[in-house]
Design an enzyme around this catalytic site. Structure first.
Site, short mmCIF file in Angstrom:
data_model
loop_
_atom_site.label_atom_id
_atom_site.label_comp_id
_atom_site.label_asym_id
_atom_site.label_seq_id
_atom_site.Cartn_x
_atom_site.Cartn_y
_atom_site.Cartn_z
N GLY A 47 13.52 33.33 -15.45
CA GLY A 47 14.34 32.73 -14.42
C GLY A 47 14.16 31.24 -14.32
O GLY A 47 14.27 30.66 -13.24
N GLY A 48 13.89 30.59 -15.46
CA GLY A 48 13.66 29.16 -15.49
C GLY A 48 14.83 28.39 -16.05
O GLY A 48 15.94 28.93 -16.23
N ASN A 81 1.94 20.59 -22.72
CA ASN A 81 1.41 21.62 -23.62
C ASN A 81 1.89 21.46 -25.05
O ASN A 81 1.26 21.98 -25.97
CB ASN A 81 1.81 23.00 -23.10
CG ASN A 81 1.58 24.11 -24.09
OD1 ASN A 81 0.44 24.51 -24.34
ND2 ASN A 81 2.66 24.59 -24.70
N TYR A 144 -6.09 16.70 -36.32
CA TYR A 144 -5.70 17.40 -35.09
C TYR A 144 -6.70 17.15 -33.96
O TYR A 144 -6.31 16.79 -32.84
CB TYR A 144 -5.58 18.90 -35.37
CG TYR A 144 -5.32 19.73 -34.14
CD1 TYR A 144 -4.08 19.68 -33.49
CD2 TYR A 144 -6.30 20.58 -33.63
CE1 TYR A 144 -3.84 20.45 -32.36
CE2 TYR A 144 -6.06 21.36 -32.51
CZ TYR A 144 -4.82 21.28 -31.88
OH TYR A 144 -4.59 22.04 -30.76
N LYS A 148 -6.00 15.22 -30.29
CA LYS A 148 -6.20 15.86 -28.99
C LYS A 148 -7.24 15.09 -28.18
O LYS A 148 -7.10 14.93 -26.96
CB LYS A 148 -6.62 17.31 -29.16
CG LYS A 148 -5.50 18.26 -29.57
CD LYS A 148 -4.42 18.31 -28.51
CE LYS A 148 -3.42 19.44 -28.77
NZ LYS A 148 -2.32 19.45 -27.77
N ILE A 177 -7.18 31.16 -29.19
CA ILE A 177 -6.28 31.91 -28.33
C ILE A 177 -5.37 32.76 -29.21
O ILE A 177 -4.66 32.22 -30.07
CB ILE A 177 -5.42 30.98 -27.45
CG1 ILE A 177 -6.30 30.03 -26.64
CG2 ILE A 177 -4.50 31.79 -26.54
CD1 ILE A 177 -7.17 30.70 -25.59
#
Length: 240
Positions: A47-48, A81, A144, A148, A177
């Site tokens: 619902g975004g 993100n 990388y 970051k 993750i």
């Protein structure tokens, strides 16, 4: 009170989980990313609102800003993100191209929207950067981790600059993750076992683990937490 939340890279993995967590509270969630079909599918699910854009391009960032101003006027939470290890996907052997690629993918995609949207943040607003365990212990020779890591002092400076407005700025640094596109096809059983074995909890992280941390930082309970790097890696940065 309904808040306006902007999540970059909100179409998959951690970004999708973050967006869904805020949407579950009834917040207005805007997800930004490059893949139109992916964004629109997730926006419909939660619902975004989908705003396709390449946030490494200043003109596209300004277009997103104009859209936010027209729709909402102000925002409450910005979650940076978008990113990934472009070196890990193969490609050029040229050092400049590899480092520039990760600079664009991980630094510009955070810095450009932050600079463009910072004046839109309401008092008690929140900025959260998604970094990586690689920024703290290295990334196996790729650029990388350094890219970051560049976000950390930037976040500290922002916290000092925006603190008088009641705005907090923090960094969340995940470890391994699962259920993301980060590794692509490069994650075999042996590498997965190695990454899980580095944790003190004996399990991989999930996108929801990160989403809950981001959600807490953006809550009233996280209102006095700023200029911090919050690690979400099951203790893997300490190693075994």
């Amino acid at each position: 009170m309904t808040r306006t939340i902007v999540v970059s890279g909100g179409g998959t993995g951690i970004g999708k989980a973050v967006a869904a967590r805020f949407a579950a509270d009834g917040d207005r969630v805007v997800i930004v990313g490059r893949r139109v079909d992916v964004l629109e599918k997730v926006a419909k699910e939660i619902g975004g609102i989908a705003l396709p854009a390449d946030l490494s391009e200043p003109t596209e960032v300004e277009r997103v800003r104009a859209d936010l101003v027209e729709r909402f006027g102000t925002i409450d939470v910005l979650v940076n993100n978008a990113g990934g290890n472009v070196e890990g996907r193969g490609g050029s052997e040229d050092v400049v191209e590899r480092w520039t690629g990760n600079f664009r993918a991980n630094v510009l995609t955070s810095v450009l929207p932050t600079e463009a949207f910072r004046d839109l943040l309401n008092p008690s607003g929140r900025i959260v950067f998604i970094s990586s365990i690689a920024a703290l212990r290295g990334s196996g020779g790729t650029s990388y981790g350094p890219m970051k890591a560049a976000l950390h002092p930037y976040a500290f400076d922002l916290a000092a600059a925006l603190g008088p407005r009641g705005i907090t700025v923090n960094v969340v640094a995940p470890g391994f993750i699962e259920d993301t596109e980060f590794f692509g096809d490069a994650l075999d059983d042996n590498r997965r076992a190695m990454l899980v074995g580095q944790t003190l909890t004996g399990r991989p992280g999930t996108p929801q683990d990160v989403a809950e941390t981001v959600h807490w930082l953006a809550s009233p309970g996280g209102g006095h937490v700023t200029a911090q790097i919050i690690q979400v890696n099951g203790g893997a940065e300490r190693g075994r």
